[in-house]
Each structure stands twice: as structure tokens, then as C-alpha cells.
Design an enzyme around this catalytic site. Structure first.
Site, mmCIF file in Angstrom:
data_model
loop_
_atom_site.group_PDB
_atom_site.id
_atom_site.type_symbol
_atom_site.label_atom_id
_atom_site.label_comp_id
_atom_site.label_asym_id
_atom_site.label_seq_id
_atom_site.Cartn_x
_atom_site.Cartn_y
_atom_site.Cartn_z
ATOM 1 N N SER A 8 0.841 -1.206 0.000
ATOM 2 C CA SER A 8 0.000 0.000 0.000
ATOM 3 C C SER A 8 0.873 1.251 0.000
ATOM 4 C CB SER A 8 -0.871 -0.010 1.261
ATOM 5 O OG SER A 8 -1.527 1.215 1.400
ATOM 6 N N TYR A 21 -1.044 -0.680 10.145
ATOM 7 C CA TYR A 21 -1.131 -1.032 8.725
ATOM 8 C C TYR A 21 0.129 -0.567 7.977
ATOM 9 C CZ TYR A 21 -3.563 -1.263 4.125
ATOM 10 O OH TYR A 21 -3.943 -1.538 2.833
HETATM 11 P P1 NAP Z 1 -11.483 -5.929 0.537
HETATM 12 O O1 NAP Z 1 -12.388 -5.485 -0.547
HETATM 13 O O2 NAP Z 1 -11.793 -5.571 1.938
HETATM 14 O O3 NAP Z 1 -11.290 -7.525 0.408
HETATM 15 C C1 NAP Z 1 -10.443 -8.161 1.319
HETATM 16 C C2 NAP Z 1 -10.219 -9.572 0.860
HETATM 17 O O4 NAP Z 1 -9.265 -10.172 1.740
HETATM 18 C C3 NAP Z 1 -11.464 -10.434 0.918
HETATM 19 O O5 NAP Z 1 -11.412 -11.373 -0.109
HETATM 20 C C4 NAP Z 1 -11.337 -11.120 2.284
HETATM 21 O O6 NAP Z 1 -12.007 -12.377 2.380
HETATM 22 C C5 NAP Z 1 -9.838 -11.332 2.324
HETATM 23 N N1 NAP Z 1 -9.318 -11.502 3.675
HETATM 24 C C6 NAP Z 1 -9.314 -10.609 4.694
HETATM 25 N N2 NAP Z 1 -8.751 -11.158 5.790
HETATM 26 C C7 NAP Z 1 -8.404 -12.422 5.448
HETATM 27 C C8 NAP Z 1 -7.817 -13.482 6.150
HETATM 28 N N3 NAP Z 1 -7.453 -13.374 7.436
HETATM 29 N N4 NAP Z 1 -7.625 -14.668 5.490
HETATM 30 C C9 NAP Z 1 -7.976 -14.822 4.189
HETATM 31 N N5 NAP Z 1 -8.547 -13.820 3.479
HETATM 32 C C10 NAP Z 1 -8.770 -12.649 4.113
HETATM 33 O O7 NAP Z 1 -9.995 -5.383 0.312
HETATM 34 P P2 NAP Z 1 -9.272 -4.788 -0.994
HETATM 35 O O8 NAP Z 1 -9.505 -3.326 -0.989
HETATM 36 O O9 NAP Z 1 -9.599 -5.581 -2.172
HETATM 37 O O10 NAP Z 1 -7.753 -5.007 -0.552
HETATM 38 C C11 NAP Z 1 -6.950 -6.046 -1.072
HETATM 39 C C12 NAP Z 1 -5.498 -5.752 -0.711
HETATM 40 O O11 NAP Z 1 -5.130 -4.483 -1.229
HETATM 41 C C13 NAP Z 1 -5.241 -5.676 0.796
HETATM 42 O O12 NAP Z 1 -3.985 -6.240 1.087
HETATM 43 C C14 NAP Z 1 -5.221 -4.181 1.075
HETATM 44 O O13 NAP Z 1 -4.450 -3.893 2.206
HETATM 45 C C15 NAP Z 1 -4.580 -3.682 -0.205
HETATM 46 N N6 NAP Z 1 -4.851 -2.283 -0.497
HETATM 47 C C16 NAP Z 1 -6.116 -1.843 -0.777
HETATM 48 C C17 NAP Z 1 -6.315 -0.501 -1.071
HETATM 49 C C18 NAP Z 1 -7.666 0.052 -1.423
HETATM 50 O O14 NAP Z 1 -7.770 1.277 -1.617
HETATM 51 N N7 NAP Z 1 -8.708 -0.727 -1.535
HETATM 52 C C19 NAP Z 1 -5.243 0.386 -1.052
HETATM 53 C C20 NAP Z 1 -3.981 -0.089 -0.754
HETATM 54 C C21 NAP Z 1 -3.787 -1.427 -0.493
HETATM 55 P P3 NAP Z 1 -13.553 -12.491 2.858
HETATM 56 O O15 NAP Z 1 -14.364 -12.033 1.663
HETATM 57 O O16 NAP Z 1 -13.747 -13.935 3.166
HETATM 58 O O17 NAP Z 1 -13.714 -11.592 4.032
#
Ligand code: NAP
Length: 243
Positions: free
Chosen positions: A141, A154
Site C-alpha cells: 500500500s 497497517y
Molecule cells: P477488501 O475489498 O476488503 O477484500 C479483502 C479480501 O481479503 C477479501 O477477499 C477477504 O475475504 C480477504 N481476507 C481478509 N482477511 C483475510 C484473512 N485473514 N484470510 C484470508 N482472506 C482474508 O480489500 P481490498 O480493498 O480488495 O484489498 C486487497 C489488498 O489491497 C489488501 O492487502 C489491502 O491492504 C490492499 N490495499 C487496498 C487498497 C484500497 O484502496 N482498496 C489500497 C492499498 C492497499 P472475505 O471475503 O472472506 O472476508
């Protein structure tokens, strides 16, 4: 059969990466923690597009579950399937100013975002080493590069994964394995749903939040055989939002 394992593939960025990996011809292992319905939805979308895959449920923050579920899958498929691409994408945030942050918030965020990298990657690495080929892609991130107030947990976890990405890239470079990181800024997913998009997008040169598909496109680059000479890198996907 060549497989791509995407942790957190049930929603958001992980789902878009699953679909992209399927379009590249990979059999996709869709990991999720608890949202089976959305994970099935990801698989259906893959199948509708002519791809294939399966669900692999485990909590990346739980070492025993990872060993049993993922270790069991690797053992059980030794003769016919192997993981060529690993995308460590699963992540959570639990924001709070440091003064108010409790131990549980620190531990959960570090376990899910940082410890998971070690536990999952170590299991997958052996077969990559044996085949002298692999692609490891870690979703970090902007917060891990810049540090963001309210996210000491984080930012620390994501910065930790960036360090591990660079170190592991040096360890396995000779064996045809690349290790890179994607650093999204603000991407439209459940994780950013509560944020004030109007106010925040004014700060972003591109004047909008990014899409999960835009992160997936970058993942496809790192996953490609042609990216063999790119390793230990962190690619920002943030619409130009720097420090
Ligand atoms: P999201 O929409 O909240 O989805 C999170 C995903 O991770 C879901 O599939 C969830 O599974 C899974 N997950 C969470 N905890 C888990 C665990 N303990 N074991 C296995 N699976 C788990 O998040 P996202 O925005 O797509 O983020 C994906 C990645 O990108 C993350 O690493 C986040 O830190 C990073 N990121 C996101 C952003 C952003 O703006 N969105 C920015 C920077 C970095 P369930 O559906 O079963 O809960």
C-alpha cells in the site's frame, strides 16, 4: 496444470486479480476467509469467461489453518497441479491513532498483512524452487511507503512486506523466481467504502479513485514470463498520489 493462488480472492482487488490470472490461462485457487458466497461468485465469473479454478478457504492469519488447508492442497496435488503464481493480497485495516490503538488492533493487522506473507509464501516457495520458476506478487500500500496517520499498524505491516519483498527477491533471483510488490493508493473496494471520496479525490492528480482492474493489470505484468528481469520492485498504482 499451472495454478495461480490469490489470497483474499473473494472480493475487491483479489477478485479482479483472480479474473486476470484466469484470462492468462491459469487455474485459479481462490482463497477467502469467511465470505463463501462472494468467493463462489468469483469462481462463477471465471467460469463464465471460460476459465477454471477452485475455492481454497483458510484464514491467512492462522498458521495452523494455512498449514492444513494450503499444505494439504499442495501435498494432495503434487502430481498434477502446482502453484506458479502466488499473489499475497488478503489484507485488513483497523485504523486508530496510536494513542488509542489496542494490542488486538496491532496484532490482527500485523498477523493478517505481514505474518501471512511468511506463512503462505514459505509453503509455496519450495515447489517454485524445485521448478526454478515462479512469480510472487505482494499487494502492499501507499501507506507502507509514505506512512499514514491513524495507520501505524497497517503502515508497519505493509512496510514490512516491502522489506521482505526486496530481501526474498535477492535470495531467489538465481532460481528464476521474481518477487515484486504492488502499492495501490485509493482503490474502489469494500475497504475504502467508508472514506470521503469527494474530499480525497481532490488530492489525487488523476482526480478519481482507482479500479481493482487497474491493479490487476499491473499484477499481470509481474506475472508474465517476459517480466523475468524485474524483481524486488514496488510499483505504485495511485493516480499520481505521492507524499
Ligand atoms: P477488501 O475489498 O476488503 O477484500 C479483502 C479480501 O481479503 C477479501 O477477499 C477477504 O475475504 C480477504 N481476507 C481478509 N482477511 C483475510 C484473512 N485473514 N484470510 C484470508 N482472506 C482474508 O480489500 P481490498 O480493498 O480488495 O484489498 C486487497 C489488498 O489491497 C489488501 O492487502 C489491502 O491492504 C490492499 N490495499 C487496498 C487498497 C484500497 O484502496 N482498496 C489500497 C492499498 C492497499 P472475505 O471475503 O472472506 O472476508
Amino acid at each position: 496444470m499451472k495454478c495461480a493462488l490469490v489470497t483474499g480472492g473473494s472480493r475487491g482487488i483479489g477478485r479482479a486479480i483472480c479474473l486476470k490470472m484466469a484470462s492468462l490461462g491459469y487455474y485459479v485457487l481462490i482463497n477467502y476467509k469467511s465470505n463463501a458466497e462472494e468467493a463462489i461468485n468469483t469462481l462463477s465469473q471465471i467460469e463464465e469467461a471460460g476459465g477454471d479454478g477452485e475455492l481454497l478457504q483458510f484464514d491467512v492469519a492462522d498458521r495452523e489453518q494455512v498449514k492444513q488447508a494450503l499444505g494439504g492442497w499442495i501435498e494432495g496435488n503434487e502430481n498434477n497441479k502446482y502453484i506458479e503464481v502466488l499473489v499475497n493480497n488478503a489484507g485488513i485495516r483497523d485504523d486508530s491513532l496510536m494513542a488509542w490503538m489496542d494490542e488486538r488492533q496491532w496484532d490482527n493487522v500485523l498477523k493478517t498483512n505481514l505474518d501471512s506473507f511468511f506463512v503462505v509464501t514459505r509453503l509455496v516457495l519450495n515447489s517454485m524452487l524445485g521448478r526454478k520458476y515462479g512469480r510472487i506478487i505482494n499487494v502492499v500500500s501507499l501507506s507502507g511507503i509514505k506512512g499514514l496517520a491513524g495507520q501505524t499498524n497497517y503502515s508497519a505491516a505493509k512496510a514490512g512486506v516491502i522489506g521482505a519483498t526486496k530481501a526474498l527477491a535477492q535470495e531467489v533471483g538465481r532460481q528464476g523466481i521474481t518477487v515484486n510488490a504492488l502499492a495501490p493508493g485509493f482503490i474502489k473496494t469494500d475497504m475504502t467504502e467508508g472514506l470521503d471520496e469527494k474530499e480525497l479525490k481532490a488530492l489525487i492528480p488523476a482526480k478519481r479513485f482507482g479500479l481493482p482492474e487497474e491493479v490487476a493489470h499491473a499484477a499481470a505484468f509481474f506475472a508474465s514470463p517476459e517480466a523475468a528481469y524485474v524483481t524486488g520492485q514496488v510499483l505504485s498504482i495511485n493516480g499520481g498520489l505521492y507524499t
